[in-house]
Design an enzyme around this catalytic site. Structure first.
Site, PDB file in Angstrom:
ATOM      1  N   CYS A  47     -26.832   6.487 -25.330  1.00  0.00           N
ATOM      2  CA  CYS A  47     -28.277   6.478 -25.136  1.00  0.00           C
ATOM      3  C   CYS A  47     -28.588   6.105 -23.686  1.00  0.00           C
ATOM      4  CB  CYS A  47     -28.905   5.464 -26.101  1.00  0.00           C
ATOM      5  SG  CYS A  47     -30.692   5.286 -25.939  1.00  0.00           S
ATOM      6  N   SER A  49     -30.520   3.962 -22.750  1.00  0.00           N
ATOM      7  CA  SER A  49     -30.573   2.500 -22.663  1.00  0.00           C
ATOM      8  C   SER A  49     -29.222   1.919 -22.256  1.00  0.00           C
ATOM      9  CB  SER A  49     -31.012   1.900 -24.000  1.00  0.00           C
ATOM     10  OG  SER A  49     -32.323   2.312 -24.320  1.00  0.00           O
ATOM     11  N   HIS A  52     -29.173   1.956 -18.670  1.00  0.00           N
ATOM     12  CA  HIS A  52     -29.966   0.826 -18.160  1.00  0.00           C
ATOM     13  C   HIS A  52     -29.133  -0.456 -18.150  1.00  0.00           C
ATOM     14  CE1 HIS A  52     -33.400   3.318 -17.975  1.00  0.00           C
ATOM     15  NE2 HIS A  52     -33.809   3.214 -19.231  1.00  0.00           N
ATOM     16  N   HIS A  69     -25.077   1.449 -28.905  1.00  0.00           N
ATOM     17  CA  HIS A  69     -25.882   1.063 -30.068  1.00  0.00           C
ATOM     18  C   HIS A  69     -26.206   2.246 -30.968  1.00  0.00           C
ATOM     19  CE1 HIS A  69     -28.671   2.274 -26.897  1.00  0.00           C
ATOM     20  NE2 HIS A  69     -29.558   2.544 -27.837  1.00  0.00           N
ATOM     21  N   CYS A 176     -30.323   5.323 -33.257  1.00  0.00           N
ATOM     22  CA  CYS A 176     -31.376   5.186 -32.245  1.00  0.00           C
ATOM     23  C   CYS A 176     -32.057   6.518 -31.936  1.00  0.00           C
ATOM     24  CB  CYS A 176     -30.814   4.571 -30.964  1.00  0.00           C
ATOM     25  SG  CYS A 176     -32.045   4.370 -29.654  1.00  0.00           S
TER      26      CYS A 176
END
Length: 222
Positions: A47, A49, A52, A69, A176
């Protein structure tokens, strides 16, 4: 399983510091404690994220950490008191937990569990310790999930049992990306039959928005 109650040595992708690339390392994964589940991760998505995390732009993340995740796997062992899953079950670890007790979990229109990382840090498990170590150092969890490891440990209320026939390399995205996009169409936009919808960007999330729009009965999807 033969590994139950023992430390498992396996591979994981570790982020040692912000701005540094992931490093595949041998890590040690401790057995689950009471109320915890240890999972053999079979498949994981990536993802944005997670990017990030690597850039250090998520303020609540502590390093070193194992990101990831969007995973799916098989329960290897469970800690004392765990009743919702058993070894051998196929599961999806949840980056947004479902404790079933807070006011949000008991509201059918909300899934913002108060144990979510915006309310409670998830760099360590609820007892404030880690199940990961590498080269003698403690490694942090990422939103209790850390699917970039061959084995991970999560609280029972952050695990969803799934159909034994589910293909793990596909349903890992339910963790997700798929749920984000599909839910945006069904729950946020509340697309109605006959609607015309426009979706900007067809990555994993955008394609899931398209699926949500179609399921809701949209007549035209641009």
């Amino acid at each position: 399983m033969a590994t139950a109650g023992k430390v498992i040595r396996c591979r994981a992708a570790v982020a040692w510091a912000p701005g540094k690339p992931l490093s595949v390392e041998q890590v040690e994964v401790a057995p689950p404690k009471a109320g915890e589940v240890r999972i053999k991760i079979v498949a994981t998505g990536i993802c944005h994220s997670d990017d990030h995390v690597l850039k250090g732009s998520l303020p609540n993340v502590e390093f070193p950490v194992i990101p990831g995740h969007e995973g799916a796997g098989i329960v290897e062992s469970v800690g004392e008191g765990v009743t919702s899953v058993k070894p051998g079950d196929k599961v999806i670890p949840l980056c947004m937990p479902q404790c079933g007790e807070c006011s949000f979990c008991q509201n059918p229109e909300s899934n913002y569990c108060q144990k979510f990382h915006f309310s409670e840090p998830q760099n360590l498990l609820p007892d404030k310790t880690s199940r990961f170590s590498c080269k003698g150092k403690q490694i942090h969890h990422f939103v209790w999930v850390s699917t970039f490891a061959e084995y991970t440990v999560v609280p029972e209320y952050a695990v969803a049992k799934i159909d034994p026939a589910a293909p793990l390399d596909k349903v890992c995205l339910f963790g997700c990306g798929f749920s984000t996009g599909y839910g945006a169409a069904i729950n946020t936009a509340k697309v109605k039959p006959g609607s015309t919808c426009a979706v900007f960007g067809l990555g994993g999330v955008g394609l899931s928005v398209v699926m949500g729009c179609k399921a809701a009965g949209a007549s035209r999807i641009i």
